[in-house]
Design an enzyme around this catalytic site. Structure first.
Site, short mmCIF file in Angstrom:
data_model
loop_
_atom_site.label_atom_id
_atom_site.label_comp_id
_atom_site.label_asym_id
_atom_site.label_seq_id
_atom_site.Cartn_x
_atom_site.Cartn_y
_atom_site.Cartn_z
CG HIS A 175 -1.90 -0.82 1.12
ND1 HIS A 175 -2.77 -0.77 0.02
CD2 HIS A 175 -2.41 -1.86 1.92
CE1 HIS A 175 -4.06 -1.92 0.36
NE2 HIS A 175 -3.46 -2.50 1.38
CB CYS A 198 -5.84 -2.84 -14.70
SG CYS A 198 -6.22 -4.31 -14.01
#
Length: 559
Positions: free
Chosen positions: A190, A484
């Site tokens: 993250h 993606c």
């Protein structure tokens, strides 16, 4: 005389910046074990735990409401952790039964939860850091101590930390933080994803960050993964001479000889859609629909979903918007579709698999997407996450057709889907490669573990082999294949992906101009040659170095 010291880690967000270090403050000390005085109103003391946890939850929810994209998702997940009754109930029990102070009860209750998560391993173990972050916020609220978070020295700085809690990373100010250096994390953690989204150069998995002190002068190169302490004046001057680059996409993506490469945006909510449109994205290659599901105990209704999807589609009239159905599970547990006791959630019920036991959640979502598409001028495509077999691809496409959604595709995130892409694409109309999970599963490397950071990169030749296999399946069936995952945002890797046969790249909007600029300097044939260079390498570092050496435009652009 100062000595220049070079620390090496994994570059995860490109760019070079020089500045002074500001370190994350030390974590809160453990509260005293001294119990509450005799005669204390224990139920009232226990109620203080509830009140503090609720305040932390509400603060994080408010922050999520004003954040965008991945940052909003991260804050929502952390808020959900603050609302988890497991932590609060255990803390209340300790206050009532042992007369522990509320702050000590929360501290010890969090230790129980953390130990349980670490024992489960995998994705559960990754949540231990979130629990500690929530613990510190609740304890600070109870004691009046400053909330944990990013320092504010008053001038722009290079942030150095052992690691960053997702909630802290989500709230970084790119005007204040010149660059980011952490001992923990990996290329698809993250921290890395949010740094790229914010345009902050970042190097993670850096051994020896304790050697960097507040006020040290450093140069951070997020492209090659170097942190230079006490750099010479010439290096600092070069880092300060950042070439002017466009801030938005001004023309469709293409190679130098005109091969079209659609440059799309990853979007997580309506606000993010407007940011992507303003950045000139040709469309949306990944609409993460979790923004309407996270932090809830029941799935949102159809009407609520229709309204949310319409807002996103309205930003892209006449352009492609690829809507991914709910990707719950693993690091995004949702109580109405996922179990809390999975021993290994990364390999458990996630993505499309949640529809096996909860088909109505998927059907409601497809109804909502179809209704939103019917009232929009956008070109709506739908895709399912975590597809592993031909049967799953066929069933999903058929299900979409029943709901009036004629263009349905699959995410390629597990090696089985890449290796059998031709057969999956006999049914699916397109494939989109999610390189984050594909890398994790191909390399058997947890993307949050710093010790595995060099494995957790899409530059691994084995991962590129799987991309090539997927593209070969697409060519066999005449189907487009996009990317993606975070790999699409890497300006050095983009030509390699195109050379492997990828037809579209979807990324954080900030990366669009840089990727377009690099692609415009190479021909399709050169892309194929660069792909061969990367595939011929023995490892990720060798592949990256060889391709970067063959792309001098990267240095010209400060990438």
């Amino acid at each position: 005389m100062t000595t220049t010291v070079v620390l090496r880690g994994v570059g995860v967000s490109p760019g070079r910046r020089a500045g002074v270090v500001a370190r994350m403050p030390d974590p809160l000390p453990a509260p005293s074990t001294e119990p509450l005085p005799p005669g204390t109103d224990l139920p009232a003391a226990a109620d203080r735990v509830d009140a503090a946890a609720t305040l932390v939850h509400d603060t994080l929810v408010a922050a999520a409401a004003t954040a965008r994209g991945e940052a909003a998702d991260v804050l929502a997940v952390t808020a959900e952790m603050a609302a988890d009754p497991t932590l609060v109930d255990e803390a209340r029990r300790r206050v009532l039964e042992t007369s522990a102070t509320p702050q000590r009860a929360v501290w010890d209750a969090a230790a129980v939860v953390v130990d349980g998560l670490l024992a489960l391993g995998g994705m559960f173990a990754e949540r231990a850091g979130d629990v500690r972050d929530v613990r510190d916020r609740v304890v600070a609220t109870l004691t009046g101590a400053p909330l944990p978070g990013v320092p504010d020295p008053g001038t722009p700085f290079v942030l150095v930390a052992r690691d960053l809690a997702p909630a802290d990373t989500a709230r970084l100010d790119p005007d204040a933080v010149l660059a980011l250096v952490t001992e923990g994390g990996g290329p698809t953690s993250h921290t890395a994803i949010l740094a790229r989204a914010l345009g902050i150069p970042a190097v993670v998995a850096v051994p020896g960050v304790d050697a960097l002190r507040d006020g040290d002068a450093v140069l951070v190169d997020g492209s090659v993964g170097e942190v230079v302490r006490d750099p010479d004046a010439d290096a600092v001057a070069r880092a300060g001479r950042r070439p002017a680059r466009p801030t938005r996409l001004t023309a469709p993506g293409a190679t130098a000889d005109g091969l079209p490469v659609a440059l799309l945006a990853n979007v997580a909510d309506p606000a993010g859609a407007h940011v992507a449109a303003a950045a000139g994205a040709e469309g949306v290659g990944l609409l993460r629909t979790e923004f309407r599901f996270l932090g809830r105990t029941v799935a949102p209704g159809v009407e609520e979903q229709v309204d949310a999807y319409r807002q996103v589609l309205a930003a892209f009239p006449g352009r492609k918007v690829v809507v991914r159905t709910l990707d719950a599970g693993a690091d995004k547990p949702l109580p109405f579709v996922t179990a809390r006791d999975e021993p290994n959630p990364a390999l458990g019920v996630r993505g499309l698999r949640t529809s096996w036991e909860h088909p109505q959640v998927l059907d409601d979502q497809l109804v909502a997407i179809a209704r939103a598409a019917a009232s929009s001028d956008a070109d709506v495509h739908v895709m399912a996450p975590m597809v592993a077999t031909v049967d799953e691809a066929r069933d999903f496409v058929d299900r979409c057709a029943v709901h009036g959604l004629p263009v349905a595709g699959v995410m390629v995130e597990v090696p089985s889907a890449a290796l059998r892409a031709g057969r999956l694409l006999a049914h699916a109309h397109f494939a989109s490669i999610g390189t984050n999970d594909l890398t994790q599963y191909a390399m058997a490397a947890d993307r949050e573990l710093a010790g595995l950071a060099r494995l957790s990169t899409s530059w691994q030749p084995a991962v590129l082999d799987l991309v090539a296999a997927t593209c070969a399946g697409g060519r066999e069936r005449g189907r487009p294949v996009g990317v993606c995952g975070e790999a699409a945002a890497d300006p050095a890797l983009a030509p390699v992906l195109v050379g492997l046969g990828v037809t579209s790249l979807s990324m954080t909007p900030r990366a669009l101009p840089d990727v377009a600029a690099v692609l415009s300097t190479v021909t399709a044939q050169r892309c194929r040659e660069l792909a061969d260079v990367a595939l011929d390498a023995d490892g990720a570092d060798e592949a990256r170095a060889a391709v970067r050496a063959a792309l001098p435009v990267l240095a010209d652009l400060g990438l």
